[in-house]
Design a protein around this motif. Structure first.
Motif, PDB file in Angstrom:
ATOM      1  N   ILE A 136      16.633  65.780  55.975  1.00  0.00           N
ATOM      2  CA  ILE A 136      16.056  66.340  54.451  1.00  0.00           C
ATOM      3  C   ILE A 136      14.892  65.604  54.063  1.00  0.00           C
ATOM      4  CG2 ILE A 136      18.176  67.159  53.905  1.00  0.00           C
ATOM      5  CD1 ILE A 136      18.485  64.688  52.240  1.00  0.00           C
ATOM      6  N   CYS A 171      20.839  66.243  57.171  1.00  0.00           N
ATOM      7  CA  CYS A 171      20.015  67.345  57.691  1.00  0.00           C
ATOM      8  C   CYS A 171      20.236  68.639  57.026  1.00  0.00           C
ATOM      9  CB  CYS A 171      19.832  67.399  59.188  1.00  0.00           C
ATOM     10  SG  CYS A 171      19.580  65.734  60.018  1.00  0.00           S
ATOM     11  N   PHE A 172      19.047  69.398  56.631  1.00  0.00           N
ATOM     12  CA  PHE A 172      19.414  71.063  56.488  1.00  0.00           C
ATOM     13  C   PHE A 172      19.472  71.726  57.619  1.00  0.00           C
ATOM     14  CE2 PHE A 172      16.472  69.828  52.628  1.00  0.00           C
ATOM     15  CZ  PHE A 172      17.557  70.036  51.757  1.00  0.00           C
ATOM     16  N   ALA A 193      24.049  71.790  54.688  1.00  0.00           N
ATOM     17  CA  ALA A 193      23.172  70.493  55.209  1.00  0.00           C
ATOM     18  C   ALA A 193      24.761  69.704  55.749  1.00  0.00           C
ATOM     19  CB  ALA A 193      22.890  69.623  53.899  1.00  0.00           C
ATOM     20  N   ASN A 217      10.628  70.753  57.372  1.00  0.00           N
ATOM     21  CA  ASN A 217      11.131  71.658  56.151  1.00  0.00           C
ATOM     22  C   ASN A 217      10.402  72.458  55.593  1.00  0.00           C
ATOM     23  OD1 ASN A 217      14.153  70.752  55.878  1.00  0.00           O
ATOM     24  ND2 ASN A 217      13.458  68.897  55.717  1.00  0.00           N
ATOM     25  N   SER A 242      17.917  77.877  54.236  1.00  0.00           N
ATOM     26  CA  SER A 242      18.945  76.829  54.393  1.00  0.00           C
ATOM     27  C   SER A 242      20.223  77.208  53.921  1.00  0.00           C
ATOM     28  CB  SER A 242      18.444  75.640  53.355  1.00  0.00           C
ATOM     29  OG  SER A 242      19.332  74.640  53.424  1.00  0.00           O
TER      30      SER A 242
END
Length: 182
Positions: free
Chosen positions: A139, A169-170, A159, A145, A156
């Motif tokens: 993230i 993390c996404f 997460a 991203n 997205s």
């Protein structure tokens, strides 16, 4: 001779071969490149040789793995991009295809990740007929991203905490039907 999979206006995406070891080492030993990856930079050329061997094994076992990205103008390996079949679970997903990429810092901000990513997505959806492709990014990695969401069209869908480094993390997905509309 390395098999070429994709050619774009500025790039060649081909299989990674043992002769790429010096450039893969340059990439994977760079702390800026490895900042959001979840593993420490490599310190020995042998570690890059092992990486290449693992990738080549994936070609053989899974039919696909990350590809070397060659800048046509310089004929240099500037990074890698491609699909990987996740054979070990990530965020609860297994046996799915993930888009990934990594580039040397001097090639950041030039649109290469987007150009390679679009070519890889096209290959995944149109050549091997995937219905969905996944991706993930720390993230805190704002640039990655932005590429995934704004440039490549990923959405997205949650997460997760990466067990390698406890980073959040996404998790992204892109469905073929949405890609076809872009």
């Amino acid at each position: 001779m390395a098999k070429v999979f994709i050619e774009t206006s500025r790039l060649i995406l081909r299989e990674i071969v043992t002769e790429d070891v010096d450039r893969i080492f340059l990439l994977d030993s760079n702390p800026e490149v490895m900042k959001y990856i979840g593993v420490k930079p490599v310190t020995k050329l042998e570690e890059s040789e092992e990486t290449i061997n693992k990738i080549r094994k994936q070609y053989h076992e899974n039919g696909i793995a990350r590809w070397a990205v060659i800048e046509k103008e310089s004929n240099l390996l500037i990074g890698w991009s491609g699909l990987k079949l996740l054979t070990e679970p990530i965020n609860g997903f297994k046996n799915v295809y993930e888009l990934g990429y990594r580039f040397l810092p001097e090639f950041w901000g030039k649109g290469y990740a987007t150009e390679a990513g679009k070519a890889v997505l096209d290959y995944g959806f149109n050549e091997i007929n995937l219905e969905v492709i996944y991706a993930c990014a720390d993230i805190e990695n704002l640039d990655s991203n932005k590429i995934l969401k704004d440039k490549l069209g990923f959405e997205s869908v949650g997460a997760f905490v990466d067990p390698l480094d406890n980073a959040t993390c996404f998790w992204y997905e892109l469905k073929k039907e949405k890609y076809s509309e872009m």
